[in-house]
Write an enzyme that holds these catalytic residues in place. Structure first.
Site, PDB file in Angstrom:
ATOM      1  N   GLN A  78       0.835  -1.197   0.000  1.00 58.06           N
ATOM      2  CA  GLN A  78       0.000   0.000   0.000  1.00 58.06           C
ATOM      3  C   GLN A  78       0.873   1.251   0.000  1.00 58.06           C
ATOM      4  OE1 GLN A  78      -3.411  -0.526  -0.066  1.00 58.06           O
ATOM      5  NE2 GLN A  78      -3.528   1.627  -0.541  1.00 58.06           N
ATOM      6  N   PHE A  79       1.297   1.684  -1.188  1.00 58.71           N
ATOM      7  CA  PHE A  79       2.150   2.869  -1.275  1.00 58.71           C
ATOM      8  C   PHE A  79       1.444   4.128  -0.796  1.00 58.71           C
ATOM      9  CE2 PHE A  79      -0.109   3.284  -5.250  1.00 58.71           C
ATOM     10  CZ  PHE A  79      -0.183   4.656  -5.469  1.00 58.71           C
ATOM     11  N   THR A  80       0.108   4.132  -0.806  1.00 60.46           N
ATOM     12  CA  THR A  80      -0.638   5.331  -0.405  1.00 60.46           C
ATOM     13  C   THR A  80      -0.467   5.655   1.081  1.00 60.46           C
ATOM     14  OG1 THR A  80      -2.679   4.088  -0.036  1.00 60.46           O
ATOM     15  CG2 THR A  80      -2.348   5.030  -2.233  1.00 60.46           C
TER      16      THR A  80
END
Length: 135
Positions: A78-80
């Protein structure tokens, strides 16, 4: 490194309509990696995740870990988690590690958890994933 941890009764991740990972009782972990992260950071997060005492014991006290209850892990990249909205309304993701840096650490996380005798399911790194959970 950042991990959002959710205790679940069940959870699954779907990519293009196909389930790529599914667990029953355990933890859903959304895992974000930044540029400075190393395997040492991953080891620290693994220790925390596997030993968090967030499952109820026989007295209904949150006193048991994932290891204690024989739970499973669903790990989703989850890069966010490194989105920065401090300036303006459009998030900046410059603090998130590039895929070629982040994916090896994500895989290392999953592999090390398996070496700790934890059942690990996961999404597909970089894919458009749909996550369902029942908590």
């Amino acid at each position: 490194m950042r991990a959002v941890v959710q205790r679940v009764s069940s959870s699954k991740v779907t990519v293009d309509g196909e389930v790529t990972g599914e667990i029953n009782k355990g933890l859903l972990v959304l895992l974000g990696v930044t540029h400075e992260d190393t395997s040492k950071d991953v080891d620290y997060i693994i220790d925390k995740v596997l030993n968090l005492r967030i499952f109820e014991d026989e007295n209904e006290k949150m006193n048991l870990s994932l290891k204690d209850v024989g739970g499973e892990l669903l790990v989703v990249s989850q890069f966010t988690l490194y989105g920065d909205c401090s300036q303006g309304n459009r998030p900046s993701f410059i603090e998130a590690a590039r895929p070629e840096e982040a994916n090896p650490l994500y895989e290392y996380f999953c592999n090390q958890c398996e070496l700790n005798n934890i059942e690990v399911q996961k999404g597909i790194f970089g894919a458009d994933m749909k996550v369902d959970l029942l908590n």
